[in-house]
Write an enzyme that holds these catalytic residues in place. Structure first.
Site, PDB file in Angstrom:
ATOM      1  N   HIS A  41      70.868  32.454  49.460  1.00 19.33           N
ATOM      2  CA  HIS A  41      71.472  32.321  50.785  1.00 19.33           C
ATOM      3  C   HIS A  41      71.067  30.984  51.411  1.00 19.33           C
ATOM      4  CE1 HIS A  41      73.118  36.289  50.681  1.00 19.33           C
ATOM      5  NE2 HIS A  41      71.943  36.854  50.496  1.00 19.33           N
ATOM      6  N   GLU A 135      70.293  43.869  47.587  1.00 21.27           N
ATOM      7  CA  GLU A 135      69.183  44.569  46.944  1.00 21.27           C
ATOM      8  C   GLU A 135      69.234  46.061  47.252  1.00 21.27           C
ATOM      9  OE1 GLU A 135      64.403  45.137  47.334  1.00 21.27           O
ATOM     10  OE2 GLU A 135      65.123  43.079  47.596  1.00 21.27           O
ATOM     11  N   CYS A 206      57.238  43.100  48.018  1.00 19.53           N
ATOM     12  CA  CYS A 206      56.747  42.076  47.095  1.00 19.53           C
ATOM     13  C   CYS A 206      55.446  41.472  47.628  1.00 19.53           C
ATOM     14  CB  CYS A 206      57.815  40.995  46.942  1.00 19.53           C
ATOM     15  SG  CYS A 206      57.260  39.533  46.067  1.00 19.53           S
TER      16      CYS A 206
END
Length: 280
Positions: A41, A135, A206
Site C-alpha cells: 500500500h 489478511e 507479529c
C-alpha cells in the site's frame, strides 16, 4: 534551526521485503506478473513495479478470466483464503505465494481451532481485525467465513448486544498480525469479563509489528513534530500514525513530499520522520 531524525526502525517489514524481492526477481526476466491486489500500500513503490511489468488485478478481474495458462500470479504478503488458490489453479495460473510466514502460521492456527470446534460440535472463532482487509479475508476463509470479525471495543459491544457473539459457548480469539497490541489486550480483557464459557486468547500480532509499536511510542515522545510517511490505504499505516498522534499531537500523515507544509514547523523543532511497514 531544524534538526531531522529518521526512525531507523521504520521501513518495510520482512514479509513485504520478501514479496517485493520475489516480484523483482521474476520481472527481471522480462515477463508479465499479475499481483492479486496491491503488493504494497504505497503508490510510489507500486508505480516503480508497474513500470517493470507488474499488473495489479482484483478478485472480480480473476472471476471474469477464462484461461490464464502461461500466466503467473503473485499472492502478496497478506495471504488469501483457500478458494482463491482453487480459482487461480483452475484458470491455469502458476502461483508465486508470498504470504508472510507469520500470516501462514496464523492461518494454520485458525484452521486447526475451527476444526477442533467442528469436532466438538460447538464454539466460536473471533478475529480482531479490520473487516474487508485482505489478511482478514484470508483468515476468515480458514473458517469457511463463519468467524466473527471485530475491529474495536465498540464493535465487540455491538456483537455482545445483538447476540452475534455467543457468550455461553467456548471461544478462541486471534488478532490480525498488524493490529495494535494494546487495543488487542483491552479487547481481550473486556471479552474475558463477559464470557461465561472458556475463552482461549492467542497472541498472534507479529513480533516485529509489536516491537515497532514500542519503538514508535518512544520516538514520538522524543521529537517536537512527527512526519509519518505511508500510503493512505495502509491499515498498518493508520494504526501506527494514530499511535504517534496519541502521544504527539503534532503528527502529520503524508504520502508524498509535496504534502509537507512549511507552516507545520517551528524554528528549533526536532523533527522525527517515520513510517509504516509498507513504506520503503
Amino acid at each position: 534551526m531544524l534538526t531531522v531524525d529518521i526512525d531507523s526502525n521504520s521501513g518495510f517489514c520482512a514479509g513485504v521485503i520478501r514479496a517485493i524481492g520475489k516480484a523483482e526477481e521474476f520481472l527481471k526476466e522480462g515477463g508479465r506478473l499479475y499481483s492479486l491486489g496491491a503488493i504494497v500500500h504505497n503508490d510510489a513503490e507500486l508505480s516503480r513495479l508497474v513500470a517493470q511489468g507488474l499488473v495489479t488485478i482484483d478478485k472480480e478481474d480473476m472471476e471474469e478470466m477464462v484461461d490464464a495458462t502461461g500466466e503467473t500470479l503473485l499472492i502478496r504478503a497478506h495471504g488469501e483464503p483457500p478458494q482463491t488458490y482453487t480459482l487461480a489453479e483452475g484458470l491455469g495460473f502458476k502461483i508465486i505465494d508470498c504470504t508472510c510466514p507469520v500470516v501462514l502460521r496464523l492461518q494454520e492456527d485458525i484452521r486447526q481451532a475451527y476444526h477442533r470446534q467442528q469436532e466438538a460440535g460447538e464454539g466460536q472463532i473471533i478475529i480482531f481485525g479490520k473487516p474487508g482487509h485482505a489478511e482478514v479475508l484470508g483468515l476468515l476463509g480458514q473458517t469457511e467465513d463463519t468467524a466473527l470479525v471485530v475491529e474495536n471495543i465498540f464493535m465487540l459491544e455491538d456483537a455482545i448486544e445483538n447476540g452475534s457473539l455467543k457468550l455461553d459457548v467456548p471461544a478462541e480469539i486471534f488478532s490480525q498480525t498488524t493490529k495494535s497490541p494494546s487495543e488487542y489486550a483491552a479487547l481481550c480483557e473486556r471479552l474475558s469479563q463477559e464470557m461465561t464459557s472458556p475463552l482461549a486468547i492467542h497472541e498472534t500480532i507479529c513480533s516485529q509489528v509489536a516491537k515497532r509499536h514500542e519503538n514508535l511510542s518512544k520516538f514520538a515522545m522524543e521529537h517536537d513534530i512527527i512526519i509519518f510517511v505511508s500510503g493512505k490505504a495502509s491499515s498498518n499505516g493508520k494504526v501506527l500514525c494514530d499511535l504517534c498522534k496519541s502521544l504527539n499531537i503534532r503528527t502529520y500523515h503524508i504520502d508524498t513530499v509535496s504534502e509537507i507544509k512549511r507552516e507545520w514547523f517551528r524554528a528549533d523543532d526536532k523533527v522525527g520522520v517515520c513510517g509504516a511497514t509498507s513504506t520503503p
